[in-house]
Design a protein around this motif. Structure first.
Motif, PDB file in Angstrom:
ATOM      1  N   ASP A   1      50.797  23.687  66.530  1.00 48.99           N
ATOM      2  CA  ASP A   1      50.372  24.895  65.759  1.00 48.99           C
ATOM      3  C   ASP A   1      49.539  24.603  64.832  1.00 48.99           C
ATOM      4  OD1 ASP A   1      50.741  27.937  65.180  1.00 48.99           O
ATOM      5  OD2 ASP A   1      51.139  26.850  63.302  1.00 48.99           O
ATOM      6  N   ARG A   2      49.765  23.517  64.072  1.00 49.89           N
ATOM      7  CA  ARG A   2      48.646  23.044  62.742  1.00 49.89           C
ATOM      8  C   ARG A   2      47.189  22.611  63.674  1.00 49.89           C
ATOM      9  NH1 ARG A   2      53.270  21.080  60.392  1.00 49.89           N
ATOM     10  NH2 ARG A   2      53.269  19.023  61.365  1.00 49.89           N
ATOM     11  N   LEU A   3      47.377  22.041  64.909  1.00 49.97           N
ATOM     12  CA  LEU A   3      46.215  21.560  65.452  1.00 49.97           C
ATOM     13  C   LEU A   3      45.486  22.834  66.007  1.00 49.97           C
ATOM     14  CD1 LEU A   3      47.896  18.692  67.603  1.00 49.97           C
ATOM     15  CD2 LEU A   3      46.204  18.306  65.815  1.00 49.97           C
ATOM     16  N   LEU A   4      46.275  23.569  66.747  1.00 51.38           N
ATOM     17  CA  LEU A   4      45.563  24.764  67.024  1.00 51.38           C
ATOM     18  C   LEU A   4      44.835  25.682  65.960  1.00 51.38           C
ATOM     19  CD1 LEU A   4      48.011  26.293  69.813  1.00 51.38           C
ATOM     20  CD2 LEU A   4      45.864  25.048  70.170  1.00 51.38           C
ATOM     21  N   THR A   5      45.514  25.687  64.879  1.00 51.83           N
ATOM     22  CA  THR A   5      44.981  26.447  63.840  1.00 51.83           C
ATOM     23  C   THR A   5      43.680  25.863  63.071  1.00 51.83           C
ATOM     24  OG1 THR A   5      47.167  27.356  63.096  1.00 51.83           O
ATOM     25  CG2 THR A   5      45.510  27.442  61.379  1.00 51.83           C
TER      26      THR A   5
ATOM     27  N   ARG B   1      46.631  32.054  64.268  1.00 54.77           N
ATOM     28  CA  ARG B   1      47.096  32.511  65.704  1.00 54.77           C
ATOM     29  C   ARG B   1      46.655  34.246  65.726  1.00 54.77           C
ATOM     30  NH1 ARG B   1      52.839  31.923  68.471  1.00 54.77           N
ATOM     31  NH2 ARG B   1      52.690  32.854  70.439  1.00 54.77           N
ATOM     32  N   PRO B   2      45.899  34.389  66.885  1.00 54.30           N
ATOM     33  CA  PRO B   2      45.723  35.864  66.893  1.00 54.30           C
ATOM     34  C   PRO B   2      46.425  36.633  67.407  1.00 54.30           C
ATOM     35  CG  PRO B   2      44.657  34.602  68.872  1.00 54.30           C
ATOM     36  CD  PRO B   2      45.353  33.818  67.840  1.00 54.30           C
TER      37      PRO B   2
ATOM     38  N   PRO C   1      40.940  33.997  69.110  1.00 54.72           N
ATOM     39  CA  PRO C   1      41.000  33.180  67.822  1.00 54.72           C
ATOM     40  C   PRO C   1      39.706  33.427  66.994  1.00 54.72           C
ATOM     41  CG  PRO C   1      41.846  31.951  69.611  1.00 54.72           C
ATOM     42  CD  PRO C   1      41.171  33.212  70.211  1.00 54.72           C
ATOM     43  N   ARG C   2      39.887  33.234  65.811  1.00 49.26           N
ATOM     44  CA  ARG C   2      38.684  33.697  64.860  1.00 49.26           C
ATOM     45  C   ARG C   2      37.396  32.777  65.093  1.00 49.26           C
ATOM     46  NH1 ARG C   2      40.115  31.788  59.169  1.00 49.26           N
ATOM     47  NH2 ARG C   2      39.447  30.238  59.936  1.00 49.26           N
ATOM     48  N   VAL C   3      37.932  31.270  65.303  1.00 48.89           N
ATOM     49  CA  VAL C   3      36.586  30.629  65.663  1.00 48.89           C
ATOM     50  C   VAL C   3      35.874  30.824  66.915  1.00 48.89           C
ATOM     51  CG1 VAL C   3      36.159  27.929  66.002  1.00 48.89           C
ATOM     52  CG2 VAL C   3      37.742  28.703  64.299  1.00 48.89           C
ATOM     53  N   MET C   4      36.669  31.256  67.868  1.00 45.55           N
ATOM     54  CA  MET C   4      36.027  31.592  69.200  1.00 45.55           C
ATOM     55  C   MET C   4      35.295  32.915  68.998  1.00 45.55           C
ATOM     56  SD  MET C   4      38.879  30.510  72.060  1.00 45.55           S
ATOM     57  CE  MET C   4      38.211  31.618  73.406  1.00 45.55           C
TER      58      MET C   4
ATOM     59  N   GLY D   1      47.217  26.827  74.629  1.00 45.79           N
ATOM     60  CA  GLY D   1      47.465  27.629  72.968  1.00 45.79           C
ATOM     61  C   GLY D   1      48.839  27.980  73.021  1.00 45.79           C
ATOM     62  N   TRP D   2      48.765  29.101  72.118  1.00 44.41           N
ATOM     63  CA  TRP D   2      50.061  29.541  71.425  1.00 44.41           C
ATOM     64  C   TRP D   2      50.847  29.923  72.757  1.00 44.41           C
ATOM     65  CZ3 TRP D   2      45.630  30.034  68.414  1.00 44.41           C
ATOM     66  CH2 TRP D   2      45.438  29.409  67.178  1.00 44.41           C
TER      67      TRP D   2
END
Length: 556
Positions: A176-180, A186-187, A193-196, A264-265
């Motif tokens: 979860d930390r890596l994804l964040t 998490r959307p 997700p925000r970056v995308m 992803g999540w």
């Protein structure tokens, strides 16, 4: 001792098979009594003969029972019914009951699942098929090779079920930390997700397309063309050739979209349970004998998430990767002494540079992959004459396989797995092109199809034999790990026992107690040596391994 297992209407039939493969001392057990019965016989080292390991073994594992040896009749039937080494047809050839089945659903198995596991095949059916397979091997001119292949196939089927049961240790919080860090928080379901989303905004601005959905390839291609970006597709390779400000954010978006979609999540909540990643393996699920996956992306765990693969406290991950496996297998198959000598110098690609075949290691790799996959243009085509002069036996071996494929013939791996024949459409195209009335387009199409099939057969013999080596490596390592002893932890975790937790074509991961790490590393190496000896005898090819011990997969 062979022991046959088959479902019955009100239980399960189990029988020891005599020297002729016929059931003796048959007894009918209730489903709940089967695991204890298997456990009682296991010290006698029997070979369990059943129709389908993927449907029988998981229920035993769930009951806490493991077996050392088995014979997966469906896996073996798939090999023997096609192999050019098995000249005696199987008694049940053409019987749909022995065709490969879809793997069991991704649910926790129970003993009741075994009731449907063998598709109403009786004990007599199982015994008859086993006898037919043994007879096909006995009558073969390559009996030793086929026997080894069937044993390796069956051991791989056992290992596949065990890998799913044990699972790969996985830190969900770290994932979860890596994804964040990469994607943002998490959307909500269905949202980016925000970056995308920020990258999507940049892409729309650069292309002047405020409503563009960058996940739609047709819409994206139209927007690129409208902005004057002349690409044929939205593939990474095509985009990377273009000098336009949209390329950088678009390539970054596509990379993150793959991560979000594949690992992803949603993937995390589906496939990681109680700290273990349990994907669905399909041993020999590819026509060459390589493994496939039916869920979870077992064979596509990207480097971005490997930091979340963390050994349990008190344990380490022993990660082993067979270096440049396919070229080394080709050297052994072809008995190419010069290429074998290169394999003994460690980095085979660097050896090609030292021998003057290529000027750089990168070019040496391109040349070797060109030989394996039939590349004839570019750097591969330019270097091929040098490769042929330096390693004539190896290059001639794959060339013969390619010519056989172009002629519509079947090719066979070292141990006896044969390629499928070309399709009827392929044969029809070849027949039509030979007729006087065939035009240049038809003849060109037939030649293209022939060359494509030749590239398939060229690679089939090498990739298939590499898969056989890897199966023998896996089987011997599995045996050695069992001999190290220890005990399992709770919920199938590795506990104080060294256990295989991951397999990817030419790479294995073993989770082991810290005190057993050196013994496991030695076992990994000795299993690789033994695999080479089992397949190729004393021919002096070195199957080099990169072996590392680490707490995290990403650090290995």
């Amino acid at each position: 001792m062979d022991v046959a297992v088959a479902a019955a209407e009100d239980g399960v039939d189990v029988a020891v098979l005599d020297g002729d493969g016929r059931p003796t001392t048959a007894q009918r057990l209730t489903w709940s009594a089967l695991p204890a019965h298997v456990a009682r016989l296991e010290p006698d080292e029997p070979r369990w003969v059943w129709a389908d390991t993927s449907r029988c073994y998981p229920a035993l594992l769930a009951a806490g029972v493991t077996v050392a040896r088995g014979q997966d009749l469906r896996q073996c039937h798939a090999v023997l019914s096609r192999s050019t080494y098995a000249t005696s047809p199987l008694a049940s050839t053409g019987d749909p009951r022995w065709e490969p089945r879809q793997p069991a659903p991704d649910v926790e198995p129970t003993l009741l699942d075994l009731a449907d596991a063998v598709d109403a095949l009786s004990l007599a059916d199982v015994a008859e098929e086993h006898r037919a397979q043994q007879e096909a091997v006995r009558l073969s001119a390559h009996a030793a090779r086929l026997r080894l292949l069937l044993a390796a196939e069956s051991a791989g089927a056992l290992a596949g079920a065990e890998l799913t049961h044990v699972g790969l240790p996985f830190d969900a919080a770290e994932h979860d930390r890596l994804l964040t860090r990469l994607l943002g928080p998490r959307p909500l379901p269905g949202a980016r997700p925000r970056v995308m989303e920020d990258l999507a905004g940049r892409i729309r601005t650069e292309l002047g397309a405020p409503t563009l959905n960058p996940d739609s390839a047709p819409d994206l291609l139209r927007a690129l063309h409208s902005a004057g970006v002349g690409v044929d597709s939205t593939r990474q390779w095509d985009l990377a050739q273009v000098d336009h400000p949209v390329v950088a954010p678009l390539l970054e978006y596509k990379k993150l979209a793959r991560l979000h979609g594949a690992n992803g999540w949603s993937w995390l909540s589906t496939w990681v349970v109680d700290g273990r990643f349990r994907p669905g393996y399909v041993p020999s699920g590819v026509v060459t004998g390589r493994w496939a996956a039916r869920g979870g992306g077992a064979l596509q765990l990207p480097k971005q998430v490997r930091g979340a693969v963390v050994a349990d406290p008190g344990s380490v991950l022993v990660v082993a990767d067979a270096a440049q496996l396919e070229p080394r297998v080709l050297a052994a198959m072809s008995r190419d002494e010069a290429m074998a000598a290169a394999s003994r110098r460690g980095d085979l690609y660097q050896a090609l540079v030292d021998d003057g075949v290529a000027d750089t290691r990168a070019h040496a790799k391109v040349a070797m992959l060109g030989a394996l996959y039939g590349a004839t243009s570019g750097e591969s085509g330019r270097l091929m004459p040098r490769l042929q002069r330096s390693y004539p036996a190896a290059t001639a071996y794959v060339e013969r396989a390619a010519r056989a494929g172009e002629a519509g013939e079947v090719v066979t791996t070292w141990l006896g797995r044969s390629s499928p024949p070309p399709t009827e459409a392929w044969r029809e195209a070849q027949r039509w092109s030979a007729l006087p009335e065939a035009g240049p387009d038809e003849r060109r199409e037939a030649r293209t199809r022939a060359r494509d099939w030749g590239r398939f057969t060229r690679n089939f013999v090498v990739q298939g034999t590499a898969a056989e080596w890897a199966l023998c490596w896996l089987a011997d390592l599995r045996r050695q790990l069992a001999a190290l002893g220890g005990h399992d932890g709770a919920d199938g975790a590795a506990g104080r026992r060294a256990r295989l937790v991951y397999f990817l074509h030419d790479e294995v991961i073993v989770e082991a107690p810290v005190e057993l790490a050196d013994a496991v590393a030695d076992a990994v190496r000795s299993a690789a040596r033994r695999a080479g000896q089992l397949l190729f005898g004393t021919f002096p090819v070195e199957f080099a391994l990169d072996v590392a011990c680490a707490t995290r997969y990403a650090d290995a």
